[in-house]
Design a protein around this motif. Structure first.
Motif, short mmCIF file in Angstrom:
data_model
loop_
_atom_site.label_atom_id
_atom_site.label_comp_id
_atom_site.label_asym_id
_atom_site.label_seq_id
_atom_site.Cartn_x
_atom_site.Cartn_y
_atom_site.Cartn_z
N ARG A 1 0.80 -1.22 0.00
CA ARG A 1 0.00 0.00 0.00
C ARG A 1 0.83 1.27 0.00
NH1 ARG A 1 -3.57 -0.85 5.10
NH2 ARG A 1 -4.30 1.23 4.51
N GLY A 2 2.15 1.16 0.23
CA GLY A 2 3.01 2.32 0.12
C GLY A 2 3.21 3.09 1.42
N ILE A 3 4.04 4.12 1.32
CA ILE A 3 4.44 4.87 2.51
C ILE A 3 3.28 5.62 3.15
CG2 ILE A 3 5.79 6.89 3.22
CD1 ILE A 3 8.09 5.85 1.59
N GLU A 4 2.34 6.13 2.34
CA GLU A 4 1.22 6.87 2.92
C GLU A 4 0.43 5.99 3.89
OE1 GLU A 4 0.24 9.95 3.07
OE2 GLU A 4 1.95 10.61 1.89
N ALA A 5 0.30 4.71 3.58
CA ALA A 5 -0.40 3.80 4.48
C ALA A 5 0.37 3.61 5.79
CB ALA A 5 -0.63 2.45 3.80
N VAL A 6 1.70 3.62 5.70
CA VAL A 6 2.52 3.52 6.91
C VAL A 6 2.36 4.78 7.76
CG1 VAL A 6 4.89 3.33 7.78
CG2 VAL A 6 4.17 1.96 5.81
N VAL A 7 2.32 5.94 7.11
CA VAL A 7 2.10 7.19 7.84
C VAL A 7 0.76 7.13 8.57
CG1 VAL A 7 1.75 9.68 7.63
CG2 VAL A 7 3.54 8.55 6.30
N ALA A 8 -0.26 6.64 7.89
CA ALA A 8 -1.58 6.54 8.50
C ALA A 8 -1.57 5.61 9.70
CB ALA A 8 -2.60 6.07 7.47
N LEU A 9 -0.82 4.51 9.61
CA LEU A 9 -0.72 3.59 10.73
C LEU A 9 -0.02 4.25 11.92
CD1 LEU A 9 0.22 0.07 9.27
CD2 LEU A 9 -1.85 0.70 10.49
N ARG A 10 1.04 4.98 11.64
CA ARG A 10 1.74 5.67 12.72
C ARG A 10 0.81 6.68 13.40
NH1 ARG A 10 7.56 5.81 12.34
NH2 ARG A 10 8.19 3.64 12.06
N ASP A 11 0.03 7.39 12.60
CA ASP A 11 -0.92 8.35 13.16
C ASP A 11 -1.95 7.65 14.04
OD1 ASP A 11 -0.04 10.88 12.27
OD2 ASP A 11 -0.97 10.60 10.30
#
Length: 320
Positions: A195-205
């Protein structure tokens, strides 16, 4: 050790030990990466293009005898040069220059496209080149690596980096042991691949791990994660779960080249157990220190206490 002069009860100035930390560091919780400093933005050469860096010149009056010295600071997985912001000015005030870098693929530094090129051995060869360039400019290099950066620093020394001292900070002898940090890597890898980096950012948030962090710092953490390369995050993450124990090689190298070595970690480190890092220090015949009030990142959790270890130790090495 490491505190400014203060008056005694009679009002007389109590002299500060010559190798004490030059200044205290007052960093509010969650604000460390945006702590003000006097370093200038610059770049250093690498085979993959210019690596982003922060450089601060030493205060010459405080410098140890001999050639000038530079502390080359390597961040950990998903980190950046900004992780060292609270350390920069006090180290420079102690007479030691600072060069903090983004490793290839981190934040503002370009990196290779292949995941394997982000393993410690490959990145260590690049760091060895940076060290060689500093040495060619007449500077002694004190190399520090934090967490994954410690594995890279070790690899740089094994690749022949001409350092005048090695500091491994919250970094172990090999792969991450089982625990929360390794589990996090296991969870994030398929998300990043699919899903890419944006999905990782969303998980961190969503995880709430940034909830106690200053909004300005949160913006920086999001931005640097978005700008880091997927290949870099995947390659470093894989290495953290597969790096062999190379301590025996490092022991032979530091002994043969008589490189002074320090192992330092937060007293509550939740990545590599403190006992494992202390055992590694014993094998290396290295100095060891545990920083109170800190876990895996004393550079942001308790920079003042960390500086109380680093500055006097490094100044002693430079004199010797």
């Amino acid at each position: 050790m490491g505190r400014p002069e203060t008056p005694d009860p009679a009002g007389r100035a109590v002299p500060r030990p010559p190798d004490a930390t030059p200044t205290t560091v007052a960093v509010a919780r969650g604000q460390a990466q945006c702590h003000p400093h006097r370093a200038r933005r610059t770049t250093v050469d690498s085979p993959h293009g210019p690596l982003a860096a922060l450089r601060a010149d030493p205060v010459e009056e405080a410098a140890a005898p001999g050639a000038p010295a530079t502390a080359l600071l390597l961040p950990g997985y998903s980190g950046s040069k900004e992780d060292f912001a609270p350390l920069i000015d006090p180290i420079a005030a102690g007479g030691i220059g600072v060069l903090a870098v983004d490793l290839p693929g981190q934040y503002e530094s370009p990196g290779p496209e292949a995941e394997n090129d982000h393993r410690p051995a490959a990145l260590g060869a690049i760091v060895a080149g940076i060290v060689a360039d500093e040495a060619a400019a007449g500077r002694r290099v004190l190399l520090l690596g934090h967490s994954f950066g410690g594995l890279v620093a070790r690899a740089a020394l094994l690749a022949g980096a001409p350092v005048s001292g090695l500091t491994l900070m919250d970094s172990g002898p090999g792969e991450l042991p089982m625990g929360g940090r390794r589990t996090q890597l296991d969870v994030l890898e398929p998300v990043l691949r699919r899903r890419g980096i944006e999905a990782v950012v969303a998980l961190r948030d969503a995880s709430g791990e940034w909830s106690s962090t200053d909004p300005q710092v949160v913006a920086l953490l999001r931005e640097r994660l978005r700008r880091s390369t997927a290949a870099g995050l995947l390659g470093m993450g894989d290495a953290l779960r597969a790096e062999p124990d190379r301590t025996a090689e490092l022991v032979a190298t530091v002994r043969a080249r008589r490189v002074p070595t320090l192992v330092v970690c937060g007293i509550d480190d939740d990545a590599w157990p403190v006992s494992v890092q202390r055992a590694m220090a014993d094998r290396l015949e290295a100095e060891f220190a545990a920083v109170p009030g800190a876990a895996h990142a004393p550079n942001v959790e308790n920079p003042g206490a960390l500086l109380d270890v680093l500055v006097p130790t490094w100044r002693t090495w430079l004199r010797e």
